[in-house]
Design an enzyme around this catalytic site. Structure first.
Site, PDB file in Angstrom:
ATOM      1  N   ARG A 140      67.285  17.083  31.302  1.00  0.00           N
ATOM      2  CA  ARG A 140      66.282  16.043  31.527  1.00  0.00           C
ATOM      3  C   ARG A 140      66.905  14.649  31.571  1.00  0.00           C
ATOM      4  O   ARG A 140      67.280  14.088  30.560  1.00  0.00           O
ATOM      5  CB  ARG A 140      65.205  16.097  30.447  1.00  0.00           C
ATOM      6  N   ARG A 192      69.318  22.720  40.494  1.00  0.00           N
ATOM      7  CA  ARG A 192      69.584  21.876  39.329  1.00  0.00           C
ATOM      8  C   ARG A 192      70.169  22.640  38.147  1.00  0.00           C
ATOM      9  O   ARG A 192      70.581  22.023  37.164  1.00  0.00           O
ATOM     10  CB  ARG A 192      68.315  21.125  38.904  1.00  0.00           C
ATOM     11  N   HIS A 216      65.138  13.817  41.907  1.00  0.00           N
ATOM     12  CA  HIS A 216      64.158  13.619  40.820  1.00  0.00           C
ATOM     13  C   HIS A 216      64.675  12.536  39.866  1.00  0.00           C
ATOM     14  O   HIS A 216      64.928  12.784  38.677  1.00  0.00           O
ATOM     15  CB  HIS A 216      63.978  14.954  40.093  1.00  0.00           C
ATOM     16  N   ASP A 272      51.325  11.399  38.108  1.00  0.00           N
ATOM     17  CA  ASP A 272      52.097  12.451  38.792  1.00  0.00           C
ATOM     18  C   ASP A 272      51.541  12.558  40.215  1.00  0.00           C
ATOM     19  O   ASP A 272      50.575  13.273  40.467  1.00  0.00           O
ATOM     20  CB  ASP A 272      51.946  13.775  38.025  1.00  0.00           C
ATOM     21  N   GLU A 324      60.869   9.540  42.983  1.00  0.00           N
ATOM     22  CA  GLU A 324      61.630  10.641  43.565  1.00  0.00           C
ATOM     23  C   GLU A 324      61.473  10.655  45.083  1.00  0.00           C
ATOM     24  O   GLU A 324      60.369  10.762  45.591  1.00  0.00           O
ATOM     25  CB  GLU A 324      61.126  11.960  42.972  1.00  0.00           C
TER      26      GLU A 324
HETATM   27  O1  TA6 Z   1      58.176  15.299  39.784  1.00  0.00           O
HETATM   28  C1  TA6 Z   1      57.124  15.368  38.915  1.00  0.00           C
HETATM   29  C2  TA6 Z   1      57.112  16.735  38.269  1.00  0.00           C
HETATM   30  O2  TA6 Z   1      57.001  17.726  39.244  1.00  0.00           O
HETATM   31  C3  TA6 Z   1      55.973  16.748  37.258  1.00  0.00           C
HETATM   32  O3  TA6 Z   1      54.890  17.551  37.659  1.00  0.00           O
HETATM   33  C4  TA6 Z   1      56.623  17.112  35.956  1.00  0.00           C
HETATM   34  O4  TA6 Z   1      56.332  18.330  35.469  1.00  0.00           O
HETATM   35  C5  TA6 Z   1      58.082  16.822  36.220  1.00  0.00           C
HETATM   36  O5  TA6 Z   1      58.319  16.967  37.574  1.00  0.00           O
HETATM   37  C6  TA6 Z   1      59.146  17.463  35.371  1.00  0.00           C
HETATM   38  O6  TA6 Z   1      59.379  18.781  35.709  1.00  0.00           O
HETATM   39  P1  TA6 Z   1      60.381  19.632  34.833  1.00  0.00           P
HETATM   40  O7  TA6 Z   1      60.385  21.019  35.445  1.00  0.00           O
HETATM   41  O8  TA6 Z   1      61.726  18.996  34.919  1.00  0.00           O
HETATM   42  O9  TA6 Z   1      59.846  19.630  33.436  1.00  0.00           O
END
Ligand code: TA6
Length: 290
Positions: free
Chosen positions: A62, A88, A158, A204, A262
Site C-alpha cells: 500500500r 502489482r 494507482h 471513489d 490514478e
Molecule cells: O482505485 C480506487 C480503488 O479501486 C478503491 O475502490 C479502493 O478499494 C482502492 O482502489 C484500494 O484497493 P486495494 O485493492 O489496493 O485495497
C-alpha cells in the site's frame, strides 16, 4: 550538483533500484515494478507509503505507485481473482537502466505472460514499464499482444500522493467530466464545470477524462501537475475515516496523509489490442510550488 546515476538496493527486504538525478531521487521495487518514492531535491517526498504496508512478494504493497493490470478493481467475471490484477504482486525483471541526457535516468522493467498468468488472464502479453526520473517523474506502460487473438485489458497507475491533509487539498481539471461513483454503488454523475474535487469522507470515482489534472496542496505549498497521454480515465480515491478503519494495511489515521489520483484506461475505456497490437499509457508528474 548531483550527477545522474543508479544503484541496486534493498528496501524492507525487497530488491529495488535507486535512481539519482540532479533534480530528484527515485526508488523502484522489482516487486510490482512499483515506484516507492520520488523526492524532488531539497523538497519533501512526493509519494505516500502506509506505515503498515506489507513488503512481501505476492502481496499488494500500500503506497507509492502500484500498477493495476490487466484489470482494475474487482475482476468483472470472477470476484475470486485478485483485485487490480496480478501485475502489482509479481516480481518484474529489470530490463535496463540508462542515463538519458545528464538530467534524467530511465529504468525499464518487464513482465510477460507465463504458465502462472494464464489461469488468471488467458492471453499472451508482454508488458514493459519505463520509469524516468528527472525534474519530473514519467511513467510509460506498454502492453504488446504477443498472441494470435485480440484481448482487452485495463490499466491504472494507482498513485498515492503524499499530502499535508486530505481535507485541505483539491483536485482540479475534471470539471465537466462524467464519472462512475463507486461510493454510490456505481451511480453515474458528472463533475460541475470549474468545480474541484475535495475530500470530506470517502471518495471513489472513476472519471472519463483526459488532459491536465492538478493536485493542489496549498498547506504544503505544493501542486502536482498530472499530464497523461493515451489515457481516458482518472480515478480519484481516498477511503475517509470510516472506511480507513477496515483497511488492514493502513493505520486508522493514515487516510489523512494521501490522495490517490490514478491515470489509466479502465471500465469502458479499457483497451482492446488486436493480435500483434501495442498500446502505451503515459503519465508525467511535475511537483511544483502552488
Ligand atoms: O482505485 C480506487 C480503488 O479501486 C478503491 O475502490 C479502493 O478499494 C482502492 O482502489 C484500494 O484497493 P486495494 O485493492 O489496493 O485495497
Amino acid at each position: 550538483m548531483a550527477a545522474t546515476g543508479w544503484k541496486p538496493g534493498v528496501r524492507n527486504g525487497l530488491e529495488v533500484v535507486e535512481l539519482e538525478t540532479p533534480a530528484s531521487t527515485c526508488t523502484i521495487a522489482l516487486h510490482g515494478a512499483q515506484v516507492l518514492g520520488f523526492t524532488p531535491r531539497g523538497e519533501r517526498e512526493g509519494l505516500w507509503i502506509s506505515d503498515r504496508a506489507d513488503f512481501a512478494v505476492g502481496k499488494p504493497l500500500r503506497g507509492g505507485i502500484p500498477i493495476c493490470f490487466p484489470w482494475f478493481g474487482p475482476h468483472a467475471g470472477d470476484r475470486a481473482l485478485p483485485p487490480h490484477g496480478f501485475a502489482r504482486t509479481r516480481l518484474w525483471r529489470l530490463a535496463g537502466v540508462e542515463a538519458l541526457d545528464g538530467e534524467r535516468v530511465r529504468a525499464a522493467l518487464e513482465l510477460t505472460s507465463d504458465p502462472t498468468t494464464a489461469p488468471l488472464f488467458p492471453h499472451p502479453f508482454a508488458a514493459r514499464l519505463a520509469v524516468t526520473a528527472g525534474d519530473a517523474l514519467e511513467l510509460a506502460f506498454e502492453v504488446v499482444n504477443t498472441g494470435d487473438a485480440p484481448f482487452a485489458f485495463e490499466v491504472a497507475f494507482h498513485t498515492y500522493f503524499a499530502v499535508s491533509d486530505v481535507g485541505a487539498v483539491a483536485v482540479r481539471g475534471l470539471g465537466g467530466c462524467p464519472y462512475t461513483d463507486r461510493v454510490a454503488g456505481g451511480a453515474r454523475d458528472h463533475q460541475d464545470l470549474g468545480a474541484a474535487v475535495r475530500f470530506d469522507g470517502e471518495v471513489d470515482r472513476v472519471y472519463e477524462c483526459s488532459g491536465l489534472v492538478t493536485l493542489a496542496d496549498p498547506a504544503r505549498g505544493r501542486a502536482v501537475r498530472i499530464e497523461s497521454t493515451e489515457a481516458g480515465s482518472v480515478v480519484v480515491w481516498n477511503p475517509g475515516a470510516i472506511k480507513a478503519r477496515t483497511v488492514a494495511d493502513m493505520s486508522p489515521e493514515g487516510f489523512h496523509d494521501f490522495v490517490c489520483v490514478e491515470t489509466g484506461n479502465v471500465l469502458d475505456r479499457r483497451v482492446t489490442l488486436p493480435a500483434g497490437g501495442r498500446h502505451e499509457t503515459r503519465v508525467r508528474y511535475a511537483f511544483g510550488g502552488e
